[in-house]
Scaffold this active site. Structure first.
Site, PDB file in Angstrom:
ATOM      1  N   ARG A   9      23.410  46.455  31.700  1.00 24.96           N
ATOM      2  CA  ARG A   9      23.537  45.146  31.265  1.00 24.96           C
ATOM      3  C   ARG A   9      25.527  45.838  31.530  1.00 24.96           C
ATOM      4  O   ARG A   9      25.669  47.504  31.240  1.00 24.96           O
ATOM      5  CB  ARG A   9      24.144  45.641  29.483  1.00 24.96           C
ATOM      6  CG  ARG A   9      22.466  44.656  29.008  1.00 24.96           C
ATOM      7  CD  ARG A   9      22.470  45.293  27.445  1.00 24.96           C
ATOM      8  NE  ARG A   9      23.466  44.124  27.030  1.00 24.96           N
ATOM      9  CZ  ARG A   9      23.788  44.703  25.511  1.00 24.96           C
ATOM     10  NH1 ARG A   9      23.353  45.671  24.903  1.00 24.96           N
ATOM     11  NH2 ARG A   9      24.911  44.420  24.602  1.00 24.96           N
ATOM     12  N   SER A  11      28.179  45.914  28.929  1.00 23.23           N
ATOM     13  CA  SER A  11      28.847  46.569  28.367  1.00 23.23           C
ATOM     14  C   SER A  11      29.178  48.230  28.283  1.00 23.23           C
ATOM     15  O   SER A  11      28.287  49.516  28.759  1.00 23.23           O
ATOM     16  CB  SER A  11      28.326  46.343  26.056  1.00 23.23           C
ATOM     17  OG  SER A  11      27.502  47.216  26.260  1.00 23.23           O
ATOM     18  N   LYS A  81      15.499  50.868  19.845  1.00 25.82           N
ATOM     19  CA  LYS A  81      15.939  49.859  18.190  1.00 25.82           C
ATOM     20  C   LYS A  81      15.965  48.319  18.946  1.00 25.82           C
ATOM     21  O   LYS A  81      15.459  47.690  18.539  1.00 25.82           O
ATOM     22  CB  LYS A  81      17.098  50.183  17.658  1.00 25.82           C
ATOM     23  CG  LYS A  81      18.229  50.375  18.315  1.00 25.82           C
ATOM     24  CD  LYS A  81      19.820  50.127  17.163  1.00 25.82           C
ATOM     25  CE  LYS A  81      20.662  50.249  18.123  1.00 25.82           C
ATOM     26  NZ  LYS A  81      21.194  48.458  17.869  1.00 25.82           N
ATOM     27  N   ASP A  82      16.527  48.361  20.361  1.00 28.58           N
ATOM     28  CA  ASP A  82      16.452  47.187  21.104  1.00 28.58           C
ATOM     29  C   ASP A  82      15.189  46.758  22.116  1.00 28.58           C
ATOM     30  O   ASP A  82      15.157  45.099  22.358  1.00 28.58           O
ATOM     31  CB  ASP A  82      17.461  47.271  21.824  1.00 28.58           C
ATOM     32  CG  ASP A  82      19.069  46.871  21.043  1.00 28.58           C
ATOM     33  OD1 ASP A  82      19.420  46.577  20.340  1.00 28.58           O
ATOM     34  OD2 ASP A  82      19.760  47.400  21.645  1.00 28.58           O
ATOM     35  N   SER A 127      23.377  42.595  10.996  1.00 28.45           N
ATOM     36  CA  SER A 127      22.095  43.016  10.986  1.00 28.45           C
ATOM     37  C   SER A 127      21.530  42.740   9.485  1.00 28.45           C
ATOM     38  O   SER A 127      21.705  42.712   8.041  1.00 28.45           O
ATOM     39  CB  SER A 127      22.429  44.272  11.054  1.00 28.45           C
ATOM     40  OG  SER A 127      21.023  45.016  10.391  1.00 28.45           O
ATOM     41  N   LEU A 128      20.239  42.117   9.540  1.00 30.26           N
ATOM     42  CA  LEU A 128      19.384  42.093   8.682  1.00 30.26           C
ATOM     43  C   LEU A 128      19.094  42.849   7.700  1.00 30.26           C
ATOM     44  O   LEU A 128      19.245  42.523   6.720  1.00 30.26           O
ATOM     45  CB  LEU A 128      17.845  40.647   8.658  1.00 30.26           C
ATOM     46  CG  LEU A 128      18.319  39.365   9.203  1.00 30.26           C
ATOM     47  CD1 LEU A 128      17.001  38.571   9.199  1.00 30.26           C
ATOM     48  CD2 LEU A 128      19.571  38.749   8.265  1.00 30.26           C
ATOM     49  N   ARG A 129      18.942  43.943   8.520  1.00 32.74           N
ATOM     50  CA  ARG A 129      18.607  45.840   7.478  1.00 32.74           C
ATOM     51  C   ARG A 129      19.639  46.379   6.934  1.00 32.74           C
ATOM     52  O   ARG A 129      19.460  46.771   5.510  1.00 32.74           O
ATOM     53  CB  ARG A 129      18.086  46.008   9.008  1.00 32.74           C
ATOM     54  CG  ARG A 129      17.339  47.451   8.034  1.00 32.74           C
ATOM     55  CD  ARG A 129      16.933  48.644   9.275  1.00 32.74           C
ATOM     56  NE  ARG A 129      18.351  48.370  10.493  1.00 32.74           N
ATOM     57  CZ  ARG A 129      19.555  49.385  10.508  1.00 32.74           C
ATOM     58  NH1 ARG A 129      19.315  50.187   9.048  1.00 32.74           N
ATOM     59  NH2 ARG A 129      20.304  49.353  10.960  1.00 32.74           N
ATOM     60  N   ARG A 130      20.561  45.879   7.391  1.00 35.51           N
ATOM     61  CA  ARG A 130      21.976  46.311   6.698  1.00 35.51           C
ATOM     62  C   ARG A 130      22.611  45.826   5.930  1.00 35.51           C
ATOM     63  O   ARG A 130      22.747  45.914   5.152  1.00 35.51           O
ATOM     64  CB  ARG A 130      22.401  46.663   7.764  1.00 35.51           C
ATOM     65  CG  ARG A 130      22.626  47.581   9.183  1.00 35.51           C
ATOM     66  CD  ARG A 130      23.997  47.400  10.401  1.00 35.51           C
ATOM     67  NE  ARG A 130      23.848  48.886  10.873  1.00 35.51           N
ATOM     68  CZ  ARG A 130      23.649  48.243  12.234  1.00 35.51           C
ATOM     69  NH1 ARG A 130      24.260  47.456  12.704  1.00 35.51           N
ATOM     70  NH2 ARG A 130      22.996  49.976  13.329  1.00 35.51           N
ATOM     71  N   ARG A 147      29.406  39.679  15.120  1.00 34.72           N
ATOM     72  CA  ARG A 147      29.080  39.670  17.270  1.00 34.72           C
ATOM     73  C   ARG A 147      30.201  40.589  17.925  1.00 34.72           C
ATOM     74  O   ARG A 147      31.164  40.621  17.353  1.00 34.72           O
ATOM     75  CB  ARG A 147      28.413  38.676  17.082  1.00 34.72           C
ATOM     76  CG  ARG A 147      27.533  38.393  16.503  1.00 34.72           C
ATOM     77  CD  ARG A 147      26.474  39.023  16.476  1.00 34.72           C
ATOM     78  NE  ARG A 147      25.693  39.303  18.136  1.00 34.72           N
ATOM     79  CZ  ARG A 147      25.749  38.092  18.825  1.00 34.72           C
ATOM     80  NH1 ARG A 147      24.761  37.049  19.007  1.00 34.72           N
ATOM     81  NH2 ARG A 147      25.098  38.040  20.484  1.00 34.72           N
ATOM     82  N   GLY A 148      29.372  41.024  19.098  1.00 35.24           N
ATOM     83  CA  GLY A 148      30.503  41.672  19.898  1.00 35.24           C
ATOM     84  C   GLY A 148      29.717  42.659  20.252  1.00 35.24           C
ATOM     85  O   GLY A 148      29.330  43.483  19.080  1.00 35.24           O
ATOM     86  N   ASN A 149      30.321  43.081  21.281  1.00 34.00           N
ATOM     87  CA  ASN A 149      30.385  45.154  21.864  1.00 34.00           C
ATOM     88  C   ASN A 149      30.942  45.732  20.923  1.00 34.00           C
ATOM     89  O   ASN A 149      31.430  45.407  19.566  1.00 34.00           O
ATOM     90  CB  ASN A 149      30.325  45.032  23.095  1.00 34.00           C
ATOM     91  CG  ASN A 149      31.710  44.963  23.096  1.00 34.00           C
ATOM     92  OD1 ASN A 149      32.415  45.162  22.672  1.00 34.00           O
ATOM     93  ND2 ASN A 149      32.266  44.368  24.522  1.00 34.00           N
ATOM     94  N   THR A 152      34.856  45.724  20.662  1.00 36.13           N
ATOM     95  CA  THR A 152      34.961  44.420  20.362  1.00 36.13           C
ATOM     96  C   THR A 152      34.609  43.704  18.666  1.00 36.13           C
ATOM     97  O   THR A 152      35.815  43.996  18.018  1.00 36.13           O
ATOM     98  CB  THR A 152      34.476  42.903  20.509  1.00 36.13           C
ATOM     99  OG1 THR A 152      33.965  43.087  22.242  1.00 36.13           O
ATOM    100  CG2 THR A 152      34.649  41.336  19.995  1.00 36.13           C
ATOM    101  N   ARG A 153      33.967  44.621  18.443  1.00 34.18           N
ATOM    102  CA  ARG A 153      34.034  44.988  16.278  1.00 34.18           C
ATOM    103  C   ARG A 153      34.892  45.369  15.715  1.00 34.18           C
ATOM    104  O   ARG A 153      35.152  45.404  14.759  1.00 34.18           O
ATOM    105  CB  ARG A 153      32.401  45.323  16.274  1.00 34.18           C
ATOM    106  CG  ARG A 153      30.985  44.203  16.911  1.00 34.18           C
ATOM    107  CD  ARG A 153      30.182  44.569  16.577  1.00 34.18           C
ATOM    108  NE  ARG A 153      28.970  44.122  16.798  1.00 34.18           N
ATOM    109  CZ  ARG A 153      27.829  43.864  16.804  1.00 34.18           C
ATOM    110  NH1 ARG A 153      27.049  45.098  15.523  1.00 34.18           N
ATOM    111  NH2 ARG A 153      26.682  43.296  17.548  1.00 34.18           N
ATOM    112  N   CYS A 241      13.502  42.413  14.830  1.00 31.70           N
ATOM    113  CA  CYS A 241      14.109  41.930  14.484  1.00 31.70           C
ATOM    114  C   CYS A 241      15.099  40.848  13.811  1.00 31.70           C
ATOM    115  O   CYS A 241      16.157  40.989  13.185  1.00 31.70           O
ATOM    116  CB  CYS A 241      15.723  42.515  15.439  1.00 31.70           C
ATOM    117  SG  CYS A 241      15.334  41.763  16.826  1.00 31.70           S
TER     118      CYS A 241
END
Length: 312
Positions: A9, A11, A81-82, A127-130, A147-149, A152-153, A241
């Site tokens: 990718r 990023s 993790k992805d 993240s649903l986990r977080r 969202r975003g890299n 960006t975040r 995820c």
């Protein structure tokens, strides 16, 4: 082989990871030409919808996998993790690298810890986990999608859109951007259990024996043990995820491995958690056995309900 092509990718973090693997391979094969081929994945393009609603983190790997299957690349470097626990025919997880800092981290310009956050503080994470972990710790805070890299975040945080955001510590550390915010505070895994494989790089390749042999030199034994347990746990639960699952295996000593795991609802209203110490000799079975104890406590029903909530 005279040449290897790494699908990546675009990023900054993805490029860092792919360049790191390229340089590691160069140490083993100094005369080989190793190049990067860049792709923009569907997950990179869709930034206004939570991942859980559009197919999960596999959206970041699909285009790279197609490139390998079509013969345009030999390997792809992912944050483990992805990486889904199942692969397309003709592809496999060939190596996992030494693990970095597996923790999540709180980034803020106002507050140095989760405890310091005031009631109603706005925290950024998709993240649903977080989300689950934060609501278990601080049900009084407000969660807002992010969202975003990484860059960006952090820019959104610095623009004042959030009081704090949660990111994987390792990504921030690799890019050396901890000082772009006032507070960068990794969170203990006792408080926020990471995703499977977090802070480990997974190298996906075709099943071509020549490629597998070349790439296997990068496999780290400790990371292999830990990630096998974590990925087996998630695979047995048939989770991904799209649902809140945290699992972290840590080699305690030469004979044992500690495993922390949690599943639950994104709002923290329900959860199941366990911590065990297992014989490291049986590591290939530990994740599955632990997952079965969760299933016996109703984890599959819980995750099904969590998934329905995530897709609303």
């Amino acid at each position: 082989m005279e040449k290897l092509v790494i699908a990546t990718r675009r990023s900054k973090l993805a490029l860092w990871q792919s360049e790191f693997i390229r340089d590691e391979l160069k140490k083993h094969y100094p005369n080989m030409e190793i190049t990067l081929q860049e792709f923009v994945t569907k997950g990179d393009k869709i930034l206004d919808v939570p991942l859980a609603k559009i197919g999960g983190k596999g959206l970041f790997t699909k285009e790279l996998e197609v490139a390998m299957l079509e013969g345009n690349a030999h390997l792809a470097v992912h944050s483990l993790k992805d990486v889904p626990t199942q692969f397309e025919d003709g592809l496999q997880l060939t190596a996992v690298t030494k693990r970095y800092d597996p923790r999540d981290a709180l980034l803020s310009n106002k507050y140095s810890s989760i405890d310091e956050l005031p009631k109603g503080a706005v925290i950024g994470t998709t993240s649903l986990r977080r989300r689950m972990a934060l609501k278990l710790l601080r049900p009084d805070i407000e969660l807002k999608d992010l969202r975003g890299n990484i860059n960006t975040r952090i820019a959104k945080l610095n623009a004042g859109e959030y009081d704090a955001i949660i990111l994987a510590a390792t990504g921030v550390q690799k890019l050396g951007i901890e000082n772009e915010v006032k507070y960068f505070e990794p969170i203990s895994t006792d408080l926020m259990i990471p995703s499977m494989g977090q802070a480990t790089l997974g190298i996906e390749t075709t099943t071509d024996p020549k490629i597998v042999e070349l790439i296997s030199v990068l496999n780290d034994n400790d990371a292999q043990i830990e990630s096998t347990i974590e990925r087996s746990f998630v695979h047995t639960l048939e989770g991904g995820c799209q649902v809140p699952i945290g699992v972290k295996a840590t080699i305690a000593d030469e004979n044992s491995v500690r495993v922390q795991a949690i599943v639950g609802m994104p709002d923290g209203s329900e959860s199941i958690s366990e911590e065990i110490t297992a014989d490291i000799k049986n590591y290939e079975n530990v994740g599955q056995i632990l997952a079965q104890t969760f299933i016996d406590q109703g984890a599959k029903d819980l995750l099904e309900r969590a998934e329905k909530v995530a897709f609303k």
